[in-house]
Every structure is written in structure tokens, then in C-alpha cells.
Motif scaffolding. Structure first.
Motif: not given
Length: 424
Positions: A204-229
Motif C-alpha cells: 500500500p506504500d508503493a510509488r511510481l515516480g512521484r505518484t503514491k499508490g497500491d502495487f499488487v503482484f498476484a498469481s493463481t492456479i484455477n480449477n485443479i480437478g478431475n477429468k470428466v466424461a
């Protein structure tokens, strides 16, 4: 190292990924040399964007600030929510270029228990409209309304003040045939148990140049599940397992104006179909590998290196065969095809006085992998505890079943962040 340099480095790294994912001739292979080879899955409704906020930002929702629909995008984000809890209802008329009775409904919510623990849940319902079943002679057998639904429960835990992990458990049910007998084979519903894993770094204390802001880095793995027939004799198919890597910067220019820039890379963790052709009167795998008997984890790993590429041909147009009986593949084409399997989502959101929002975004998928390429636009309104989001999809192709898709989301917040912070 200063935070500004860190952010610029991350943005440069993200830009490098984008450059790799774009169609270029750097490998010596062009898109025209690669065959159309889309990756299909069972239960694709599990990966349809359900909400209007991310739906107006090019489907780049993984690193956006927390909301109830974070249960779909990134459950680990809800630990950083400003409000203690929120519930939302979303509705999307689907494929209106083809029919008028298909729609997706989505209900989601979360609750921050205390500083480190949060829970959430969601219900997704996909109605495929009314279908008339007929015999081979064209006689009407019956009417049916196929449908699919998914129930999700999520838990998020803060590892530190700036990092969080999330875990979802899912149950999905897909009833497409109503138990009909198809070509003498008894069909059945598809049933899935799956999980999502997510990670968020929030500064929440990030800066881009003189601009304050929130920086987020995120990663997900979705739908790890069984095969379907859908029958005992059918081949079991993968569900849409997906890897997403995303970052965003919420620039706070003053107390009234803020802008969020989001960038996201997405890749299906599903094996790529092989290239098959008729040789000597028989269907033959020319390049790539058959994945029918591959398990879930092996399939996820294989998805990073199994692209078949472009088969090499001689001056007569015949496939060039190697000494071991396999067929030659154009150099660099496998790596090139792997890169084309990376989808790019990017979006911008502007808020005025936390009351009115304007959004736009762009989603890119290579033409050989499905050619979903479209712009999104949307607005948001918030008054006290209530909010509404609306989005519109404008496809680049003249004939596209996704064109003119509208999404609607209603939100209601309960409590605020201070309530959650005071709980131990």
C-alpha cells in the motif's frame, strides 16, 4: 533498492512477457505456418468471467482490489479488503449473437474474520436454454433445459502484512444431456471436484515516480480437478485448469482521483492436441502427443512443452519422415506455438471520489488458439453501501458469438475494514 525501481523492474518484466506472447517472427516461424489448434476442455463455463468490473477491464481481474468476486479471481486478495464483508449478484446474458435463452448467474461474498483470516463463497449457475431432442428421423422426443452449476468455498490467510495465500474448494455439476441415450450409449452428468490456489503480494506504500499508490503482484492456479466424461465409454476430458500471473498499480493522484492499471497473462494448463493427418489411409499423429491417458498433474506439466508445432514438408508437400519413423517438425515452431497459448488481458479503471468509475480493457488470444480478441468498456456507481457495475464487450471480428455481451453486477458492503482490524 528503492520501491520505484522495483515497480519499474516488474513492469519491464511484464512487458517482456507480453512481447513474447505477441505474434512475432523472432523464432523464424510465423503464425501462418502454425495450424489452427485450439485447446478445448470440459465444463468451459467454469472459466467464464462472471462479474462486470473485470469484465470491463479485458478480463484482467486477478490483481484488482478485493471484492466479493475475488472468490473467482483471487481469493488471497480478500485479506486486503477495505470492507469487512461484501456480497454481490452478477448476471450475464450469454452468446446473444446465437440465441436468446442462455445466461450465467453468479452470487458471491466474503467475510474478514480478523487481521489474518478471511472466508468466502460463491454459487455459479449456467443455463443453456431449451433444447429439443429428436430422433434420427426428425421426430421430437422431448424438451430439456441443460444446466451446469458450481459451488465454491474459499479461505484466505495472511502470511505477513503484505502477503497472503488463498485456497478454494469447488464442486461442479454439468447436466448437458438429461440422461439421454445417445447412439445407444447411456449418458450421465459430469461431476467435478476441484481447487484453486492463489498468492498475493500487496504494497500500500508503493510509488511510481512521484505518484503514491497500491502495487499488487498476484498469481493463481484455477480449477485443479478431475477429468470428466459424459458416458462410461467416452474419453475423459480435462476441465479448464488455468495459470494466471498478474500485476496492477492503483495510482492515487489525490483524494478524489485514482486510476488502476492492470496487466495479466493467462495460460491453460491443459495438454495441447496433437497434429493428426491421414497417411496411408490411416489417421496418424504427425507431431505432438496423445494426452487421452494422461493424468491431471502430468497434464498440467506437459502443457508447458507439448505443443506439436508445424510439421516439415518437402517440395511435393509430403511430410518429411525421420529415420526412427517420426516426422520432422519445423525448427522453433514448437516454442512458437507454446507462446501463442499465452493470453493477454489488460485494463484501466478510473474512480472519481469513490463514487463513479470508468473502465476499459483489451483481451488478446492468438488466432490459432481461438481468436478471442475484444475490447471491453464499463461503468460503475457506488452510493453508501451499494454499488452497480455494467460492462460491454466489443469484438474485433465481424462475426463473433461473444460480440455485444453485457454483464451486470450489484454489490452491497457490510461493515468496514476497521471492524475486521479490531478483531483478534
Amino acid at each position: 533498492m528503492k520501491m520505484t525501481n522495483k515497480i519499474l523492474s516488474l513492469l519491464f518484466l511484464s512487458g517482456s512477457f507480453v512481447a513474447l506472447a505477441q505474434p512475432t517472427g523472432g523464432s523464424g516461424v510465423t503464425d501462418d505456418q502454425l495450424q489452427l489448434n485450439t485447446i478445448t476442455t470440459a465444463l468451459p463455463f467454469m472459466s467464464i468471467t462472471p462479474d462486470s468490473r473485470a469484465g470491463a477491464m479485458g478480463d484482467a481481474g486477478t490483481s484488482l482490489s478485493a471484492s466479493s468476486t475475488s472468490i473467482y479471481w483471487n481469493t488471497s486478495m480478500i485479506n486486503f479488503a477495505e470492507e469487512q464483508s461484501e456480497i454481490s449478484v452478477s448476471y450475464t446474458p450469454w452468446l446473444r449473437q446465437l440465441t436468446n435463452d442462455i445466461h450465467l448467474s453468479y452470487v458471491a461474498g466474503y467475510y474478514n474474520i480478523n487481521k489474518r483470516h478471511a472466508v468466502g463463497g460463491a454459487l455459479r449457475y449456467f443455463n443453456l436454454g431449451e433444447i429439443t431432442y429428436t430422433s434420427a428421423q426428425g421426430d421430437v422426443l422431448r424438451e430439456d433445459k441443460p444446466n451446469e452449476f458450481e459451488i465454491t468455498g474459499g479461505y484466505a490467510f495472511k502470511l505477513s502484512d503484505r502477503t497472503s495465500v488463498g485456497l478454494n474448494g469447488k464442486f461442479a455439476y454439468s447436466n448437458l444431456t438429461g440422461g439421454s441415450v445417445i447412439q445407444g450409449v447411456q449418458s450421465k452428468p459430469g461431476i467435478v471436484g476441484a481447487a484453486d490456489l492463489s498468492f498475493t503480494y500487496f504494497n500500500p506504500d508503493a510509488r511510481l515516480g512521484r505518484t503514491k499508490g497500491d502495487f499488487v503482484f498476484a498469481s493463481t492456479i484455477n480449477n485443479i480437478g478431475n477429468k470428466v466424461a459424459y458416458s462410461e465409454l467416452a474419453t475423459r476430458d480435462f476441465i479448464p485448469m488455468n495459470l494466471k500471473i498478474a500485476s496492477s498499480f492503483n495510482a492515487k493522484f489525490d483524494s478524489y482521483n485514482r486510476v488502476t492499471f492492470a496487466l495479466e497473462l493467462q495460460k491453460l494448463l491443459v495438454p495441447t492436441p496433437p497434429f493428426v493427418d491421414v497417411i496411408g489411409g490411416e489417421y496418424t499423429i504427425v507431431s505432438g502427443t496423445n494426452s487421452d491417458d494422461v493424468g491431471v498433474i502430468a497434464g498440467m506439466l506437459r502443457s508447458f512443452y507439448d505443443a506439436p508445432g508445424a510439421p516439415a514438408t518437402d517440395e511435393n508437400g509430403d511430410y518429411i519422415q525421420n529415420a526412427d519413423g517420426s516426422y520432422e517438425v519445423v525448427s522453433g515452431s514448437k516454442f512458437k506455438e507454446e507462446l501463442t497459448e499465452i493470453n493477454i488481458a489488460t485494463g484501466i479503471e478510473y474512480w472519481y471520489n469513490n463514487t463513479f468509475a470508468l473502465r476499459t480493457g483489451f483481451f488478446y488470444e492468438n488466432r490459432n488458439k481461438g481468436a478471442r480478441q475484444y475490447f471491453n468498456f464499463g461503468v460503475g456507481f457506488k452510493y453508501n453501501k451499494f454499488g452497480i457495475d455494467i460492462s460491454y464487450l466489443a469484438a474485433l471480428q465481424r462475426v463473433n458469438p461473444l460480440a455485444n455481451t453485457l454483464r451486470f453486477t450489484l454489490r452491497m458492503t457490510l461493515g468496514d475494514g476497521s471492524d475486521a482490524d479490531n478483531k483478534e
